[in-house]
Design a protein around this motif. Sequence first.
Motif, PDB file in Angstrom:
ATOM      1  N   SER A  73      69.633  83.417   3.044  1.00  0.00           N
ATOM      2  CA  SER A  73      70.676  84.413   3.310  1.00  0.00           C
ATOM      3  C   SER A  73      70.501  85.012   4.704  1.00  0.00           C
ATOM      4  CB  SER A  73      70.637  85.537   2.268  1.00  0.00           C
ATOM      5  OG  SER A  73      70.908  85.037   0.972  1.00  0.00           O
ATOM      6  N   LEU A  74      71.624  85.482   5.267  1.00  0.00           N
ATOM      7  CA  LEU A  74      71.620  86.108   6.590  1.00  0.00           C
ATOM      8  C   LEU A  74      72.905  86.915   6.732  1.00  0.00           C
ATOM      9  CD1 LEU A  74      70.786  84.571  10.035  1.00  0.00           C
ATOM     10  CD2 LEU A  74      73.107  85.414   9.641  1.00  0.00           C
ATOM     11  N   VAL A  75      72.824  88.032   7.449  1.00  0.00           N
ATOM     12  CA  VAL A  75      74.024  88.812   7.750  1.00  0.00           C
ATOM     13  C   VAL A  75      73.966  89.257   9.207  1.00  0.00           C
ATOM     14  CG1 VAL A  75      72.974  90.976   6.963  1.00  0.00           C
ATOM     15  CG2 VAL A  75      75.463  90.758   7.039  1.00  0.00           C
ATOM     16  N   ALA A  76      75.106  89.177   9.884  1.00  0.00           N
ATOM     17  CA  ALA A  76      75.204  89.600  11.280  1.00  0.00           C
ATOM     18  C   ALA A  76      76.381  90.551  11.421  1.00  0.00           C
ATOM     19  CB  ALA A  76      75.395  88.391  12.194  1.00  0.00           C
ATOM     20  N   GLY A  77      76.113  91.746  11.921  1.00  0.00           N
ATOM     21  CA  GLY A  77      77.156  92.733  12.116  1.00  0.00           C
ATOM     22  C   GLY A  77      77.859  92.571  13.443  1.00  0.00           C
ATOM     23  N   ASP A  78      78.945  93.272  13.609  1.00  0.00           N
ATOM     24  CA  ASP A  78      79.759  93.176  14.811  1.00  0.00           C
ATOM     25  C   ASP A  78      78.939  93.562  16.039  1.00  0.00           C
ATOM     26  OD1 ASP A  78      81.986  92.732  16.317  1.00  0.00           O
ATOM     27  OD2 ASP A  78      82.991  94.604  15.803  1.00  0.00           O
ATOM     28  N   GLY A  79      78.848  92.651  17.014  1.00  0.00           N
ATOM     29  CA  GLY A  79      78.142  92.921  18.252  1.00  0.00           C
ATOM     30  C   GLY A  79      76.635  92.805  18.181  1.00  0.00           C
ATOM     31  N   GLU A  80      76.084  92.396  17.050  1.00  0.00           N
ATOM     32  CA  GLU A  80      74.628  92.279  16.923  1.00  0.00           C
ATOM     33  C   GLU A  80      74.102  91.015  17.592  1.00  0.00           C
ATOM     34  OE1 GLU A  80      72.319  94.281  13.392  1.00  0.00           O
ATOM     35  OE2 GLU A  80      73.645  92.717  12.623  1.00  0.00           O
ATOM     36  N   LEU A  81      72.841  91.076  17.990  1.00  0.00           N
ATOM     37  CA  LEU A  81      72.089  89.910  18.433  1.00  0.00           C
ATOM     38  C   LEU A  81      71.020  89.644  17.380  1.00  0.00           C
ATOM     39  CD1 LEU A  81      71.100  87.702  20.305  1.00  0.00           C
ATOM     40  CD2 LEU A  81      70.022  89.451  21.744  1.00  0.00           C
TER      41      LEU A  81
ATOM     42  N   GLU B 149      80.532  96.107   7.663  1.00  0.00           N
ATOM     43  CA  GLU B 149      81.525  95.116   8.058  1.00  0.00           C
ATOM     44  C   GLU B 149      80.885  93.898   8.725  1.00  0.00           C
ATOM     45  OE1 GLU B 149      84.519  96.915  10.418  1.00  0.00           O
ATOM     46  OE2 GLU B 149      84.934  98.510   8.983  1.00  0.00           O
ATOM     47  N   PRO B 150      80.134  93.111   7.977  1.00  0.00           N
ATOM     48  CA  PRO B 150      79.486  91.952   8.585  1.00  0.00           C
ATOM     49  C   PRO B 150      80.489  90.961   9.162  1.00  0.00           C
ATOM     50  CG  PRO B 150      79.364  91.842   6.187  1.00  0.00           C
ATOM     51  CD  PRO B 150      79.872  93.199   6.530  1.00  0.00           C
ATOM     52  N   VAL B 151      80.161  90.421  10.319  1.00  0.00           N
ATOM     53  CA  VAL B 151      80.984  89.376  10.921  1.00  0.00           C
ATOM     54  C   VAL B 151      80.672  88.036  10.267  1.00  0.00           C
ATOM     55  CG1 VAL B 151      81.515  88.154  13.062  1.00  0.00           C
ATOM     56  CG2 VAL B 151      81.151  90.615  13.096  1.00  0.00           C
ATOM     57  N   VAL B 152      79.383  87.760  10.096  1.00  0.00           N
ATOM     58  CA  VAL B 152      78.943  86.547   9.404  1.00  0.00           C
ATOM     59  C   VAL B 152      78.061  86.963   8.240  1.00  0.00           C
ATOM     60  CG1 VAL B 152      77.596  84.411   9.575  1.00  0.00           C
ATOM     61  CG2 VAL B 152      79.016  85.150  11.506  1.00  0.00           C
ATOM     62  N   GLU B 153      78.318  86.403   7.076  1.00  0.00           N
ATOM     63  CA  GLU B 153      77.491  86.684   5.914  1.00  0.00           C
ATOM     64  C   GLU B 153      77.179  85.377   5.191  1.00  0.00           C
ATOM     65  OE1 GLU B 153      77.062  89.988   2.374  1.00  0.00           O
ATOM     66  OE2 GLU B 153      79.049  89.592   3.224  1.00  0.00           O
ATOM     67  N   VAL B 154      75.907  85.040   5.173  1.00  0.00           N
ATOM     68  CA  VAL B 154      75.415  83.839   4.491  1.00  0.00           C
ATOM     69  C   VAL B 154      74.724  84.294   3.214  1.00  0.00           C
ATOM     70  CG1 VAL B 154      73.880  81.843   4.658  1.00  0.00           C
ATOM     71  CG2 VAL B 154      75.077  82.681   6.705  1.00  0.00           C
ATOM     72  N   LYS B 155      75.184  83.799   2.075  1.00  0.00           N
ATOM     73  CA  LYS B 155      74.649  84.236   0.789  1.00  0.00           C
ATOM     74  C   LYS B 155      74.031  83.071   0.026  1.00  0.00           C
ATOM     75  CE  LYS B 155      77.758  88.160  -0.165  1.00  0.00           C
ATOM     76  NZ  LYS B 155      78.736  88.706  -1.158  1.00  0.00           N
ATOM     77  N   ASN B 156      72.702  83.090  -0.049  1.00  0.00           N
ATOM     78  CA  ASN B 156      71.948  82.208  -0.953  1.00  0.00           C
ATOM     79  C   ASN B 156      72.377  80.747  -0.841  1.00  0.00           C
ATOM     80  OD1 ASN B 156      70.591  84.502  -2.085  1.00  0.00           O
ATOM     81  ND2 ASN B 156      72.400  84.887  -3.341  1.00  0.00           N
ATOM     82  N   ILE B 157      72.427  80.233   0.398  1.00  0.00           N
ATOM     83  CA  ILE B 157      72.878  78.850   0.530  1.00  0.00           C
ATOM     84  C   ILE B 157      71.732  77.858   0.344  1.00  0.00           C
ATOM     85  CG2 ILE B 157      74.822  79.457   2.011  1.00  0.00           C
ATOM     86  CD1 ILE B 157      73.238  78.226   4.379  1.00  0.00           C
ATOM     87  N   THR B 158      72.066  76.750  -0.272  1.00  0.00           N
ATOM     88  CA  THR B 158      71.199  75.587  -0.394  1.00  0.00           C
ATOM     89  C   THR B 158      71.903  74.455   0.344  1.00  0.00           C
ATOM     90  OG1 THR B 158      70.286  76.290  -2.518  1.00  0.00           O
ATOM     91  CG2 THR B 158      70.151  73.936  -1.981  1.00  0.00           C
ATOM     92  N   ALA B 159      71.204  73.806   1.270  1.00  0.00           N
ATOM     93  CA  ALA B 159      71.851  72.810   2.115  1.00  0.00           C
ATOM     94  C   ALA B 159      70.841  71.770   2.578  1.00  0.00           C
ATOM     95  CB  ALA B 159      72.514  73.478   3.320  1.00  0.00           C
ATOM     96  N   GLY B 160      71.344  70.601   2.937  1.00  0.00           N
ATOM     97  CA  GLY B 160      70.481  69.534   3.438  1.00  0.00           C
ATOM     98  C   GLY B 160      71.305  68.387   3.979  1.00  0.00           C
TER      99      GLY B 160
ATOM    100  N   ILE C 147      79.330  81.066   2.732  1.00  0.00           N
ATOM    101  CA  ILE C 147      79.305  81.576   4.097  1.00  0.00           C
ATOM    102  C   ILE C 147      80.666  82.198   4.366  1.00  0.00           C
ATOM    103  CG2 ILE C 147      78.965  81.043   6.540  1.00  0.00           C
ATOM    104  CD1 ILE C 147      77.433  78.528   5.632  1.00  0.00           C
ATOM    105  N   ALA C 148      80.668  83.425   4.893  1.00  0.00           N
ATOM    106  CA  ALA C 148      81.928  84.118   5.163  1.00  0.00           C
ATOM    107  C   ALA C 148      81.967  84.588   6.604  1.00  0.00           C
ATOM    108  CB  ALA C 148      82.105  85.311   4.226  1.00  0.00           C
ATOM    109  N   LEU C 149      83.163  84.548   7.188  1.00  0.00           N
ATOM    110  CA  LEU C 149      83.424  85.060   8.527  1.00  0.00           C
ATOM    111  C   LEU C 149      84.421  86.204   8.396  1.00  0.00           C
ATOM    112  CD1 LEU C 149      83.136  84.693  11.652  1.00  0.00           C
ATOM    113  CD2 LEU C 149      85.163  83.215  11.506  1.00  0.00           C
ATOM    114  N   ARG C 150      83.961  87.418   8.667  1.00  0.00           N
ATOM    115  CA  ARG C 150      84.786  88.626   8.488  1.00  0.00           C
ATOM    116  C   ARG C 150      85.447  88.639   7.104  1.00  0.00           C
ATOM    117  NH1 ARG C 150      84.900  91.572  13.021  1.00  0.00           N
ATOM    118  NH2 ARG C 150      84.637  90.545  15.045  1.00  0.00           N
ATOM    119  N   GLY C 151      84.666  88.289   6.101  1.00  0.00           N
ATOM    120  CA  GLY C 151      85.127  88.328   4.723  1.00  0.00           C
ATOM    121  C   GLY C 151      85.880  87.101   4.259  1.00  0.00           C
TER     122      GLY C 151
END
Length: 255
Positions: free
Chosen positions: A40-48, A17-28, A77-81
Amino acid sequence: MTNSNPGAVAAPAPVSEPVVEVKNITAGYLPGVNILNSCSLVAGDGELIGIIGPNGAGKSTLLKSIFGLVKVREGSIALRGEEITNLKANKLVAKGVGFVPQTNNVFPTLTIQENLEMGLFQKPKSLAERLEFVTAIFPELGKRMGQRAGSLSGGERQMVAMSRALMMGPHVMLLDEPSAGLSPVRQDEAFLRVKEINRAGVTTIMVEQNARRCLQICDRGYVLDQGRDAYTGTGRELLNDPKVIGLYLGTLGQD
């Protein structure tokens, strides 16, 4: 620990149940110039989560992309899905995302209390409750509410900036270089504050120049290089991995 290169070891078990999920973003920042490349990056509930890497790797750009300050051209980018890619910052704040930039992060002509009130402009009726919450984490502020932020030290300003971001009761806190420009003693205090915020139940994603200290306190870390998540693993795994030590920790964040 894993890296993005072919033949890498298996990735850590996915976060439930990731709180934040970043999938293959290209940005500038500029058209045709990408700072992040399939990151990409994923952060679970309560993680540091700690993000380290050499200068110019895209660490701050990643945080700003999550917070809608940098245009994401590809990926999601998703926040709680819920899809939040390129959502404006004010809407993200309302959804429970807080952001503390590295510089210019307080209103210097306003008092500490006025700074905190600015952080709650979307929910002004919650002022008393939220002031009680932030001063429990930062009791020093409760004694100096009438002092102007411009008269504070760098570490004290950082405390006010974090507190203002906490006023809206965020589920996720994005911290950009919380120890930058601080003395070693003040750096230690900044990391203690980050841990206190995280222990209060706030999922925390932190970009940090002091790589070793960051990995010592984070649950999981990401090493960015040339706009990509080159390595990821627990903080302990990254601290003890010879490749990460040789390529990154040898010149980053010396104690």
